[in-house]
Write an enzyme that holds these catalytic residues in place. Structure first.
Site, PDB file in Angstrom:
ATOM      1  N   GLN A 173      79.996 -14.800   6.461  1.00  0.00           N
ATOM      2  CA  GLN A 173      81.159 -15.212   7.165  1.00  0.00           C
ATOM      3  C   GLN A 173      82.499 -14.226   6.645  1.00  0.00           C
ATOM      4  O   GLN A 173      81.928 -13.393   5.979  1.00  0.00           O
ATOM      5  CB  GLN A 173      81.515 -16.690   7.266  1.00  0.00           C
ATOM      6  CG  GLN A 173      80.389 -17.544   8.103  1.00  0.00           C
ATOM      7  CD  GLN A 173      80.703 -18.889   8.398  1.00  0.00           C
ATOM      8  OE1 GLN A 173      81.742 -19.375   8.501  1.00  0.00           O
ATOM      9  NE2 GLN A 173      79.519 -19.561   8.693  1.00  0.00           N
ATOM     10  N   GLU A 186      83.621 -19.855  10.758  1.00  0.00           N
ATOM     11  CA  GLU A 186      83.117 -21.412  11.108  1.00  0.00           C
ATOM     12  C   GLU A 186      83.881 -22.502  10.650  1.00  0.00           C
ATOM     13  O   GLU A 186      84.384 -22.409   9.397  1.00  0.00           O
ATOM     14  CB  GLU A 186      81.619 -21.423  10.927  1.00  0.00           C
ATOM     15  CG  GLU A 186      80.981 -22.674  11.267  1.00  0.00           C
ATOM     16  CD  GLU A 186      79.497 -22.884  11.120  1.00  0.00           C
ATOM     17  OE1 GLU A 186      78.943 -21.537  10.774  1.00  0.00           O
ATOM     18  OE2 GLU A 186      78.852 -23.966  11.590  1.00  0.00           O
ATOM     19  N   ASN A 210      74.602 -21.695  19.957  1.00  0.00           N
ATOM     20  CA  ASN A 210      74.224 -21.004  18.773  1.00  0.00           C
ATOM     21  C   ASN A 210      72.955 -21.368  18.268  1.00  0.00           C
ATOM     22  O   ASN A 210      72.627 -22.692  18.304  1.00  0.00           O
ATOM     23  CB  ASN A 210      75.159 -21.755  17.639  1.00  0.00           C
ATOM     24  CG  ASN A 210      74.910 -21.175  16.313  1.00  0.00           C
ATOM     25  OD1 ASN A 210      75.186 -19.906  15.900  1.00  0.00           O
ATOM     26  ND2 ASN A 210      74.385 -21.967  15.370  1.00  0.00           N
ATOM     27  N   GLU A 211      72.265 -20.542  18.020  1.00  0.00           N
ATOM     28  CA  GLU A 211      70.925 -20.837  17.350  1.00  0.00           C
ATOM     29  C   GLU A 211      70.064 -21.995  18.009  1.00  0.00           C
ATOM     30  O   GLU A 211      69.486 -22.761  17.518  1.00  0.00           O
ATOM     31  CB  GLU A 211      70.689 -20.942  15.905  1.00  0.00           C
ATOM     32  CG  GLU A 211      71.420 -19.709  14.953  1.00  0.00           C
ATOM     33  CD  GLU A 211      71.241 -19.913  13.490  1.00  0.00           C
ATOM     34  OE1 GLU A 211      70.961 -21.139  12.920  1.00  0.00           O
ATOM     35  OE2 GLU A 211      71.436 -18.964  12.883  1.00  0.00           O
ATOM     36  N   ASN A 214      76.377 -23.531  13.342  1.00  0.00           N
ATOM     37  CA  ASN A 214      75.759 -24.787  13.606  1.00  0.00           C
ATOM     38  C   ASN A 214      76.929 -25.849  14.194  1.00  0.00           C
ATOM     39  O   ASN A 214      76.430 -26.691  14.644  1.00  0.00           O
ATOM     40  CB  ASN A 214      75.164 -25.328  12.373  1.00  0.00           C
ATOM     41  CG  ASN A 214      73.834 -24.507  12.051  1.00  0.00           C
ATOM     42  OD1 ASN A 214      73.314 -23.636  13.034  1.00  0.00           O
ATOM     43  ND2 ASN A 214      73.507 -24.635  10.751  1.00  0.00           N
ATOM     44  N   GLU A 264      75.358 -12.584  13.397  1.00  0.00           N
ATOM     45  CA  GLU A 264      75.402 -13.405  12.077  1.00  0.00           C
ATOM     46  C   GLU A 264      74.482 -12.573  11.011  1.00  0.00           C
ATOM     47  O   GLU A 264      73.198 -12.306  11.320  1.00  0.00           O
ATOM     48  CB  GLU A 264      74.887 -14.914  11.828  1.00  0.00           C
ATOM     49  CG  GLU A 264      76.000 -15.752  12.505  1.00  0.00           C
ATOM     50  CD  GLU A 264      75.597 -17.248  12.310  1.00  0.00           C
ATOM     51  OE1 GLU A 264      74.811 -17.647  11.216  1.00  0.00           O
ATOM     52  OE2 GLU A 264      75.770 -18.252  13.319  1.00  0.00           O
ATOM     53  N   TYR A 300      69.804 -13.457   7.507  1.00  0.00           N
ATOM     54  CA  TYR A 300      70.187 -13.630   6.194  1.00  0.00           C
ATOM     55  C   TYR A 300      69.300 -13.102   5.128  1.00  0.00           C
ATOM     56  O   TYR A 300      68.097 -13.030   5.313  1.00  0.00           O
ATOM     57  CB  TYR A 300      70.633 -15.027   5.922  1.00  0.00           C
ATOM     58  CG  TYR A 300      72.146 -15.630   6.680  1.00  0.00           C
ATOM     59  CD1 TYR A 300      73.111 -15.258   6.303  1.00  0.00           C
ATOM     60  CD2 TYR A 300      71.741 -16.347   7.924  1.00  0.00           C
ATOM     61  CE1 TYR A 300      74.219 -15.535   6.976  1.00  0.00           C
ATOM     62  CE2 TYR A 300      72.741 -16.496   8.497  1.00  0.00           C
ATOM     63  CZ  TYR A 300      74.093 -16.398   8.180  1.00  0.00           C
ATOM     64  OH  TYR A 300      75.248 -16.839   8.988  1.00  0.00           O
TER      65      TYR A 300
END
Ligand code: AHR
Length: 504
Positions: A352, A26, A171-172, A71, A291, A243
C-alpha cells in the site's frame, strides 16, 4: 558477464497509461490513522492530515489512489464515514480484527487526494452488501444536488459532485477469507447487475471487476473466464493482485518471481481474448493490477492481532514490513514487468502507500521517512511515462524454481517523445558479477546521459528504519560512456539502475 540491449525508436510495446504508477490505501493498521491522518501531529493541517506524509506522497506524482480497501471494504458501510465526526460510529472491522472510529471517510479522503495531487479510485462493498448501497454510494459521491444523495453530500459540506471516475466492484471476491465471498457465477451476476445500474446513472464511469487474488488460487483462471462471461460488456478492467515473498531466504528464486507475474498477466490477457472472441465483441477489457508489493516480513508479528488475541485495537501496527535492499531489486523487477506488459496492464497500484506494506513509514508524533522500495517506485513513476520500448535483450541466465534461463539483467525502457528522453530501468540479479552493458540505440539520433542513479548495498538485508532512515538510498552513478549510438557501462552485482538519456 556481457549484456547487450537493443532499442529501436519504432519498435514499441505500447503507450504507457500513467495510471500504472498508482497506489492503494486501506483502512488497515496505521495506513490512515497515524499514517496520512494524525491530528495533533506537528505537521498536521487543519484537517488533521500529516504534512510530512503529504510531501512524500506528492513527490511520487501518483495518478490514482485506491480506497478504502482491500478486505476491509467487504464489510464497510460507507455511510459511517460521512457527516459530523462526533456522530460517526466506531465499528468493528472483521477483516483485520480491529476497530475503526470512522474519523476519516470519503470526504476526508477525496480532499486529501486533491491536496497531494492524486485522484481517488473508490472500491464498493460487494461482500456484505449489494447493488442498492453501491448505487447510493456512487450517487452520493457523484450525483447532482436536487436529488436525495446529492443534497445529503451538500449538507455534509460538498455541494459539487466529486466526479470520481474509477470504481472497483468489490475486492478479492474469489477469496474464502473475504466477508461475503462468492462463487464466480454468483459474483459475476452481481457485478454485472451492479455495473448496469451504475452505468444507468453514468455511462462514462470506469469499472473494475474482481479477477483472482493471486495465481495460486484454485479457481484461477477459470474465475476470470466465468466472471468475464457475465460482465464483459459492462466493465472496463479486470483486477489482479499479487504479493512477493522470500520466505526460503533464497535470493535467486526470489528475484525470479516476476516471471510468475509475467505469466499471470499473459494468462489473464489470453482469457480476456478468449471471452472477447466468444462474445464476438469489439470491446477491449484490460487489467487493473490494483494490489502488488512485497509482503512477508511482518507476517509473524501480525498473528496476535489477526488471531483476535489483542481484542479490537484501533490502528495497531499491522503489516508493517520493514523493506530491505533485496526488496529494492524485487520492486524494480516488478515495475519493469508492468512496463513490458503495459499493452494490457493499464492500471497498477502499489499496495500500500503508508505504513501498511508501504514505501512510506511514519512514527506517531514523530518523523515520516522513505522505505528502501520508495526509490524504484519513485523513479518509475517520475521517469517511466511515455512509450514502452520493445527491447531486444541478450543476457546470460540462471535456472530458478519458477523458470529456467532467467536473464541476470532485467531491463525495461521508456521513450518520452515530448521530452526526447529514453530511460532505462535495469536490475542486475547476479550475486557476484558486473554486467558489462552495451545499449544500442537505433533511430533516436544523438544520445547523452543526463541522469544515472544506482542502488547497491553490501548487505541485502539493510533497511531504512526510524534510526537509519537513509541507509539504503540511490547514488549518482558513474562510468557510462556514449560512443555514437552505443552506451556502455558496468552494472554492479545486485544493483538497481535508472539511466536517462537525452536523445534526438
Ligand atoms: O493489502 C493487504 C490485503 O491484501 C488487502 O486488504 C487484500 O485485498 C489483499 O489480500
Amino acid at each position: 558477464m556481457r549484456v547487450t540491449v537493443t532499442a529501436h525508436r519504432d519498435y514499441t510495446i505500447s503507450d504507457i497509461d500513467d495510471r500504472l504508477y498508482s497506489a492503494f490505501l486501506e483502512h488497515l493498521g496505521r495506513a490512515i490513522y497515524t499514517g496520512i491522518y494524525e491530528p495533533g501531529h506537528p505537521t498536521a493541517d487543519k484537517n488533521g492530515m500529516r504534512g510530512d506524509v503529504a510531501k512524500l506522497v506528492r513527490d511520487l506524482k501518483i495518478p490514482y489512489v485506491r480506497y478504502p480497501g482491500g478486505n476491509f471494504v467487504s464489510a464497510y458501510n460507507w455511510e459511517d464515514g460521512i457527516g459530523p465526526r462526533e456522530k460517526r460510529p466506531t465499528r468493528l472491522d472483521l477483516a483485520w480484527h480491529t476497530s475503526d472510529s470512522n474519523a476519516v471517510g470519503v470526504h476526508e479522503f477525496i480532499d486529501w487526494c486533491e491536496a497531494v495531487g492524486t485522484a481517488p479510485m473508490l472500491a464498493i462493498n460487494l461482500g456484505s452488501r449489494g447493488l442498492d448501497q453501491a448505487r447510493n454510494f456512487v450517487e452520493y459521491v457523484n450525483g447532482p444536488t436536487g436529488s436525495y444523495w446529492g443534497d445529503l453530500r451538500k449538507s455534509n459540506g460538498h455541494a459539487d459532485p466529486f466526479n470520481v471516475k474509477l470504481w472497483c466492484l468489490g475486492n478479492e471476491m474469489d477469496g474464502p477469507w473475504q466477508v461475503g465471498h462468492k462463487t464466480a457465477d454468483e459474483y459475476g451476476r452481481l457485478a454485472n447487475e451492479t455495473a448496469k445500474a451504475l452505468r444507468a446513472f453514468d455511462k462514462s464511469l470506469e469499472l473494475v471487476v474482481c479477477g483472482s487474488s493471486h495465481s495460486n488460487m484454485p479457481t484461477y483462471p477459470e474465475w476470470e473466464r466465468v466472471v468475464l462471461e457475465h460482465t464483459y460488456e459492462s466493465i472496463d478492467h479486470v483486477s489482479l493482485h499479487m504479493y512477493f515473498a522470500n520466505r526460503e531466504n533464497n535470493t535467486a528464486n526470489y528475484l525470479a518471481l516476476n516471471h510468475k507475474l509475467d505469466t499471470y498477466i499473459g494468462t489473464v490477457a489470453s482469457t480476456i481474448d478468449f471471452v472477447k472472441a466468444k462474445k464476438r465483441s469489439k470491446k477491449n477489457v484490460t487489467i487493473s493490477f490494483d494490489e502488488w508489493n512485497v509482503w512477508y516480513h511482518s507476517n509473524a508479528a501480525d498473528r496476535a492481532v489477526l488471531d483476535g488475541n489483542s481484542g479490537w485495537p484501533h490502528a495497531p501496527r499491522l503489516l508493517e514490513d520493514a523493506y530491505n535492499f533485496e526488496d529494492v531489486l524485487q520492486v524494480g523487477c516488478i515495475l519493469n514487468t508492468f512496463i513490458r506488459r503495459s499493452d494490457v496492464v493499464r492500471i497498477a497500484c502499489i499496495a500500500q502507500l503508508v505504513n501498511v506494506i508501504a514505501p512510506i513509514m511514519t512514527e506517531p508524533g514523530g518523523p515520516a521517512w522513505k522505505q528502501t522500495i520508495y526509490y524504484p517506485y519513485y523513479f518509475a513513476s517520475i521517469f517511466g511515462r511515455g512509450t514502452a520500448l520493445n527491447l531486444s535483450v541478450d543476457s546470460p541466465g540462471y535456472d530458478a524454481d519458477i523458470a529456467d534461463n532467467v536473464a541476470y539483467v532485467d531491463v525495461a525502457g521508456v521513450h518520452d517523445k515530448q521530452g526526447n528522453t529514453v530511460t532505462l530501468f535495469a536490475v542486475n540479479r547476479h550475486a557476484t558479477d558486473d554486467a558489462e552493458l552495451a545499449l544500442n540505440l537505433q533511430g533516436f539520433g544523438t544520445a547523452r546521459v543526463i541522469d544515472h542513479q544506482v542502488m547497491t548495498h553490501k548487505d541485502l538485508r539493510a533497511v531504512n528504519g526510524l534510526r537509519t532512515q537513509n541507509d539504503v538510498v540511490p547514488k549518482a552513478g558513474s562510468g557510462l560512456k556514449v560512443d555514437g549510438s552505443t552506451l556502455t557501462g558496468k552494472l554492479p552485482p545486485y544493483s538497481y539502475q535508472m539511466i536517462r538519456l537525452q536523445v534526438g
